[in-house]
Design a protein around this motif. Structure first.
Motif, PDB file in Angstrom:
ATOM      1  N   ASP A  58       0.602  44.032 -17.523  1.00 48.52           N
ATOM      2  CA  ASP A  58       1.742  44.892 -17.926  1.00 48.52           C
ATOM      3  C   ASP A  58       2.851  44.233 -18.622  1.00 48.52           C
ATOM      4  O   ASP A  58       3.738  44.517 -18.427  1.00 48.52           O
ATOM      5  CB  ASP A  58       2.282  45.550 -16.513  1.00 48.52           C
ATOM      6  CG  ASP A  58       1.198  46.379 -15.832  1.00 48.52           C
ATOM      7  OD1 ASP A  58       0.292  46.889 -16.554  1.00 48.52           O
ATOM      8  OD2 ASP A  58       1.310  46.654 -14.547  1.00 48.52           O
ATOM      9  N   ALA A  59       2.334  43.577 -19.780  1.00 49.64           N
ATOM     10  CA  ALA A  59       3.353  42.814 -20.278  1.00 49.64           C
ATOM     11  C   ALA A  59       2.827  42.772 -21.945  1.00 49.64           C
ATOM     12  O   ALA A  59       1.951  42.687 -22.237  1.00 49.64           O
ATOM     13  CB  ALA A  59       3.755  41.264 -20.064  1.00 49.64           C
ATOM     14  N   ALA A  60       3.829  43.206 -22.701  1.00 50.72           N
ATOM     15  CA  ALA A  60       3.786  43.162 -24.059  1.00 50.72           C
ATOM     16  C   ALA A  60       3.861  41.857 -24.622  1.00 50.72           C
ATOM     17  O   ALA A  60       4.616  41.098 -24.138  1.00 50.72           O
ATOM     18  CB  ALA A  60       4.758  44.107 -24.922  1.00 50.72           C
ATOM     19  N   ALA A 120       5.219  40.518 -27.177  1.00 49.62           N
ATOM     20  CA  ALA A 120       6.475  40.095 -27.712  1.00 49.62           C
ATOM     21  C   ALA A 120       7.481  39.740 -26.564  1.00 49.62           C
ATOM     22  O   ALA A 120       8.414  39.047 -26.651  1.00 49.62           O
ATOM     23  CB  ALA A 120       7.063  41.278 -28.596  1.00 49.62           C
ATOM     24  N   GLU A 121       7.263  40.388 -25.328  1.00 49.33           N
ATOM     25  CA  GLU A 121       7.811  40.069 -24.117  1.00 49.33           C
ATOM     26  C   GLU A 121       7.794  38.643 -23.478  1.00 49.33           C
ATOM     27  O   GLU A 121       8.646  38.171 -22.442  1.00 49.33           O
ATOM     28  CB  GLU A 121       7.695  41.073 -23.050  1.00 49.33           C
ATOM     29  CG  GLU A 121       7.958  42.412 -23.544  1.00 49.33           C
ATOM     30  CD  GLU A 121       7.703  43.429 -22.347  1.00 49.33           C
ATOM     31  OE1 GLU A 121       8.609  44.034 -21.875  1.00 49.33           O
ATOM     32  OE2 GLU A 121       6.543  43.594 -21.839  1.00 49.33           O
ATOM     33  N   LEU A 122       6.645  37.851 -23.724  1.00 48.83           N
ATOM     34  CA  LEU A 122       6.312  36.658 -23.081  1.00 48.83           C
ATOM     35  C   LEU A 122       6.886  35.321 -23.744  1.00 48.83           C
ATOM     36  O   LEU A 122       7.179  35.559 -25.087  1.00 48.83           O
ATOM     37  CB  LEU A 122       4.713  36.470 -23.368  1.00 48.83           C
ATOM     38  CG  LEU A 122       3.805  37.568 -22.746  1.00 48.83           C
ATOM     39  CD1 LEU A 122       2.340  37.269 -23.076  1.00 48.83           C
ATOM     40  CD2 LEU A 122       3.910  37.434 -21.360  1.00 48.83           C
ATOM     41  N   ALA A 123       7.545  34.664 -23.085  1.00 49.28           N
ATOM     42  CA  ALA A 123       7.842  33.390 -23.274  1.00 49.28           C
ATOM     43  C   ALA A 123       7.960  32.147 -22.233  1.00 49.28           C
ATOM     44  O   ALA A 123       7.726  32.647 -20.920  1.00 49.28           O
ATOM     45  CB  ALA A 123       9.311  33.531 -23.640  1.00 49.28           C
ATOM     46  N   GLY A 135       9.704  32.354 -18.962  1.00 52.15           N
ATOM     47  CA  GLY A 135       9.940  33.482 -18.702  1.00 52.15           C
ATOM     48  C   GLY A 135       9.926  33.828 -17.131  1.00 52.15           C
ATOM     49  O   GLY A 135       8.949  33.135 -16.438  1.00 52.15           O
ATOM     50  N   LEU A 164       6.317  40.498 -15.264  1.00 50.64           N
ATOM     51  CA  LEU A 164       7.525  40.156 -15.703  1.00 50.64           C
ATOM     52  C   LEU A 164       8.481  40.204 -15.002  1.00 50.64           C
ATOM     53  O   LEU A 164       8.335  41.435 -14.188  1.00 50.64           O
ATOM     54  CB  LEU A 164       7.816  40.403 -17.136  1.00 50.64           C
ATOM     55  CG  LEU A 164       7.094  40.167 -18.465  1.00 50.64           C
ATOM     56  CD1 LEU A 164       7.155  40.496 -19.680  1.00 50.64           C
ATOM     57  CD2 LEU A 164       6.971  38.417 -18.326  1.00 50.64           C
ATOM     58  N   ASP A 165       9.344  39.524 -14.526  1.00 52.55           N
ATOM     59  CA  ASP A 165      10.536  39.941 -13.728  1.00 52.55           C
ATOM     60  C   ASP A 165      11.874  39.786 -14.289  1.00 52.55           C
ATOM     61  O   ASP A 165      12.448  38.734 -14.417  1.00 52.55           O
ATOM     62  CB  ASP A 165      10.383  38.812 -12.386  1.00 52.55           C
ATOM     63  CG  ASP A 165      11.485  38.949 -11.198  1.00 52.55           C
ATOM     64  OD1 ASP A 165      12.150  40.113 -11.300  1.00 52.55           O
ATOM     65  OD2 ASP A 165      11.429  38.316 -10.281  1.00 52.55           O
ATOM     66  N   ALA A 166      12.292  40.937 -14.578  1.00 55.30           N
ATOM     67  CA  ALA A 166      13.620  41.041 -15.282  1.00 55.30           C
ATOM     68  C   ALA A 166      14.859  40.625 -14.372  1.00 55.30           C
ATOM     69  O   ALA A 166      15.674  40.201 -14.866  1.00 55.30           O
ATOM     70  CB  ALA A 166      13.911  42.696 -15.471  1.00 55.30           C
ATOM     71  N   ALA A 210      15.011  36.977 -14.826  1.00 56.37           N
ATOM     72  CA  ALA A 210      15.549  36.418 -15.903  1.00 56.37           C
ATOM     73  C   ALA A 210      17.161  36.214 -16.001  1.00 56.37           C
ATOM     74  O   ALA A 210      17.585  35.416 -16.819  1.00 56.37           O
ATOM     75  CB  ALA A 210      14.992  37.338 -17.171  1.00 56.37           C
TER      76      ALA A 210
END
Length: 136
Positions: free
Chosen positions: A100-102, A104-107, A110, A129-131, A134
């Protein structure tokens, strides 16, 4: 967190050695091993410490939170898979999928948190991903 997507994850081989791990995953809990002799933690589910080879290993609950250590993507956009090494807060590095991650959102670095997906008749840990992490 359990995922409701319809991706067909390959079923892992279960056995008496990793039975507790998959039983906890079915309850939404991530377990890692901790050696009673050397006190080091480890992941992949096994009953023998990979650091000192002791058979005195306990299962302990992990927070399920971590950071992306490295990742790679494969497949077409419609069926993309993201395979990643996750550095858990407990210091253990594990190989899993990010879902469930695009792209462009990966780093690297992260924040991620564990979720669970169905693989055959068992649940397996995957990461999202965990906003909230972050900002920490």
């Amino acid at each position: 967190m359990f995922l409701s997507d319809d991706r067909q994850w390959p079923a892992p081989a279960t056995n008496p050695e990793n039975e507790a791990f998959f039983a906890a995953a079915a309850q939404g809990r991530l377990l890692i091993g901790q050696c009673r002799d050397c006190a080091k933690r480890h992941y992949y589910p096994r009953r023998c410490c990979p650091h000192c080879f002791s058979a005195e290993v306990d299962w302990v609950d992990a927070s399920g939170r971590g950071r992306i250590y490295s990742y790679t993507m494969s497949g077409a956009a419609s069926d993309r898979q993201i395979l990643a090494f996750i550095q858990l807060e407990e210091g253990v590095r594990m190989l899993s999928n990010i879902v469930d991650a695009a792209p462009a959102e990966l780093a690297v670095g992260g924040a991620v948190r564990v979720a669970f997906a169905r693989a055959g008749s068992v649940k397996v840990p995957v990461f999202v991903l965990d906003a909230a992490g972050a900002r920490a």
